[in-house]
Design a protein around this motif. Sequence first.
Motif, PDB file in Angstrom:
ATOM      1  N   ALA A   1       3.058  -3.229  -1.501  1.00 46.41           N
ATOM      2  CA  ALA A   1       4.099  -3.663  -2.445  1.00 46.41           C
ATOM      3  C   ALA A   1       4.444  -2.543  -3.419  1.00 46.41           C
ATOM      4  N   TRP A   2       3.423  -1.881  -3.956  1.00 48.77           N
ATOM      5  CA  TRP A   2       3.630  -0.775  -4.902  1.00 48.77           C
ATOM      6  C   TRP A   2       4.424   0.356  -4.265  1.00 48.77           C
TER       7      TRP A   2
ATOM      8  N   LEU B   1       9.008   3.462  -3.782  1.00 45.61           N
ATOM      9  CA  LEU B   1       9.607   4.529  -2.974  1.00 45.61           C
ATOM     10  C   LEU B   1      10.825   4.062  -2.174  1.00 45.61           C
ATOM     11  N   GLY B   2      11.134   2.766  -2.236  1.00 47.73           N
ATOM     12  CA  GLY B   2      12.265   2.248  -1.497  1.00 47.73           C
ATOM     13  C   GLY B   2      12.074   2.285   0.010  1.00 47.73           C
ATOM     14  N   GLN B   3      10.845   2.098   0.455  1.00 48.66           N
ATOM     15  CA  GLN B   3      10.528   2.118   1.883  1.00 48.66           C
ATOM     16  C   GLN B   3       9.951   0.769   2.281  1.00 48.66           C
ATOM     17  N   GLN B   4      10.485   0.183   3.326  1.00 48.51           N
ATOM     18  CA  GLN B   4       9.979  -1.115   3.753  1.00 48.51           C
ATOM     19  C   GLN B   4       8.537  -1.011   4.258  1.00 48.51           C
ATOM     20  N   GLU B   5       8.240   0.054   4.965  1.00 48.14           N
ATOM     21  CA  GLU B   5       6.896   0.248   5.514  1.00 48.14           C
ATOM     22  C   GLU B   5       6.409   1.644   5.160  1.00 48.14           C
ATOM     23  N   PRO B   6       5.777   1.815   3.998  1.00 47.70           N
ATOM     24  CA  PRO B   6       5.314   3.148   3.602  1.00 47.70           C
ATOM     25  C   PRO B   6       4.307   3.697   4.612  1.00 47.70           C
TER      26      PRO B   6
ATOM     27  N   PRO C   1      -4.004 -18.113  -9.703  1.00 47.71           N
ATOM     28  CA  PRO C   1      -3.721 -16.976  -8.841  1.00 47.71           C
ATOM     29  C   PRO C   1      -4.434 -15.720  -9.334  1.00 47.71           C
ATOM     30  N   ILE C   2      -4.431 -14.690  -8.496  1.00 46.54           N
ATOM     31  CA  ILE C   2      -5.110 -13.444  -8.850  1.00 46.54           C
ATOM     32  C   ILE C   2      -4.092 -12.342  -9.093  1.00 46.54           C
ATOM     33  N   THR C   3      -4.517 -11.339  -9.831  1.00 43.36           N
ATOM     34  CA  THR C   3      -3.688 -10.170 -10.105  1.00 43.36           C
ATOM     35  C   THR C   3      -4.419  -8.931  -9.617  1.00 43.36           C
ATOM     36  N   ILE C   4      -3.699  -8.059  -8.916  1.00 43.62           N
ATOM     37  CA  ILE C   4      -4.225  -6.758  -8.513  1.00 43.62           C
ATOM     38  C   ILE C   4      -3.464  -5.711  -9.312  1.00 43.62           C
ATOM     39  N   GLU C   5      -4.208  -4.813  -9.955  1.00 43.57           N
ATOM     40  CA  GLU C   5      -3.602  -3.695 -10.676  1.00 43.57           C
ATOM     41  C   GLU C   5      -4.027  -2.404  -9.994  1.00 43.57           C
ATOM     42  N   ILE C   6      -3.108  -1.444  -9.951  1.00 40.27           N
ATOM     43  CA  ILE C   6      -3.361  -0.157  -9.306  1.00 40.27           C
ATOM     44  C   ILE C   6      -3.111   0.957 -10.309  1.00 40.27           C
TER      45      ILE C   6
END
Length: 136
Positions: free
Chosen positions: A43-44, A49-54, A75-80
């Motif tokens: 998702a990030w 980057l505007g790419q459907q499949e990085p 729900p859960i949250t993931i941070e990067i």
Amino acid sequence: MNTSDPFEPRWRSVFDFRFGDFDYLGHMTATAYMMFFEEARVAWLSTSLGQQEPAYVVARQEIDFERELLRSDGPITIEIAVASAGHSRIDIHERLTSAHGRRHASSAASLVMWDRAQRRPRPCTEAEKALFATDA
């Protein structure tokens, strides 16, 4: 969050649980943690980057399971957060928190940017370098 914590998230994703995320003990499975971390990375990168499949591969993944995660914690949250970036590799830190604001897992991962045609690592693009810059 501890104010002395050097973790500065670049991305945050919120996820609802799925049926198969839990085992017979009632807590989230180890593989579900990995899947949520991977979904947050995709998702990030795809959004930023505007790419459907990085195009990247996971070269290393290390997870510290800090607290049991139950269905009622969602729900859960993931941070990067970006730890460092090189020619074709990026090291990131991730953390998973519950709806209650408690950290349940942290992760360190190394991603290598991937050339799909040549089936090997490739240099980061200018857009990726800008996204991964640790001073941004």
